[in-house]
Design an enzyme around this catalytic site. Structure first.
Site, mmCIF file in Angstrom:
data_model
loop_
_atom_site.group_PDB
_atom_site.id
_atom_site.type_symbol
_atom_site.label_atom_id
_atom_site.label_comp_id
_atom_site.label_asym_id
_atom_site.label_seq_id
_atom_site.Cartn_x
_atom_site.Cartn_y
_atom_site.Cartn_z
ATOM 1 N N CYS A 146 24.990 0.858 -0.316
ATOM 2 C CA CYS A 146 24.168 0.384 0.803
ATOM 3 C C CYS A 146 25.061 -0.537 1.627
ATOM 4 C CB CYS A 146 22.905 -0.310 0.289
ATOM 5 S SG CYS A 146 23.221 -1.780 -0.687
ATOM 6 N N LYS A 147 24.491 -1.510 2.281
ATOM 7 C CA LYS A 147 25.308 -2.409 3.104
ATOM 8 C C LYS A 147 26.143 -3.369 2.257
ATOM 9 C CE LYS A 147 25.162 -5.703 6.902
ATOM 10 N NZ LYS A 147 24.323 -6.397 7.882
#
Length: 135
Positions: A97-98
């Site tokens: 993800c981020k």
């Protein structure tokens, strides 16, 4: 003397049973891998043709850039968990993800669903961006 032999025999049986149970636990833990790994190891696993690369950021984040070859499944989508069941359980799943929060939760979900090889990129896409320039 008979009592000593009986105690020794019981102790051997207990030891064998204990080792058997420990062996079963070890086999179960060995058969399932879910771990957070660094970028170099993550990229080595991406090279595996069977690896399923999964970006669990939102579609807008995905549009801003991703790791080449990644498929996007929005962690916040209502059907997210159901979408995970469509992945191949026998093939490795590489998730990011981020920064690592959503992917860590996804890794746990995948493990709970019975996936055997699940890997989460430590630091997420931020790590990838910091060390790799997109082509």
């Amino acid at each position: 003397m008979e009592s000593t032999n009986r105690k020794a025999s019981n102790m051997k049986k207990w030891l064998i049973a204990s080792l058997f149970v420990i062996g079963l636990i070890g086999l179960d833990a060995h058969g399932q891998q879910a771990q957070t790994i660094g970028l170099i190891q993550f990229e080595e696993l991406i090279a595996d043709e069977k690896a399923q690369l999964l970006d669990v950021r939102t579609p807008n984040e995905f549009k801003e850039g991703t790791i080449p070859g990644a498929n996007n499944l929005d962690f916040y989508a209502l059907d997210f968990q159901q979408s995970l069941t469509k992945l191949k359980k026998k093939d490795p799943v590489l998730v990011f993800c981020k920064s690592g929060g959503r992917s860590a939760k996804t890794m746990k979900m995948l493990s709970d669903l019975g996936f055997k090889k699940v890997y989460d990129l430590k630091g997420g896409y931020n790590t990838y961006k910091a060390y790799r320039v997109e082509k």
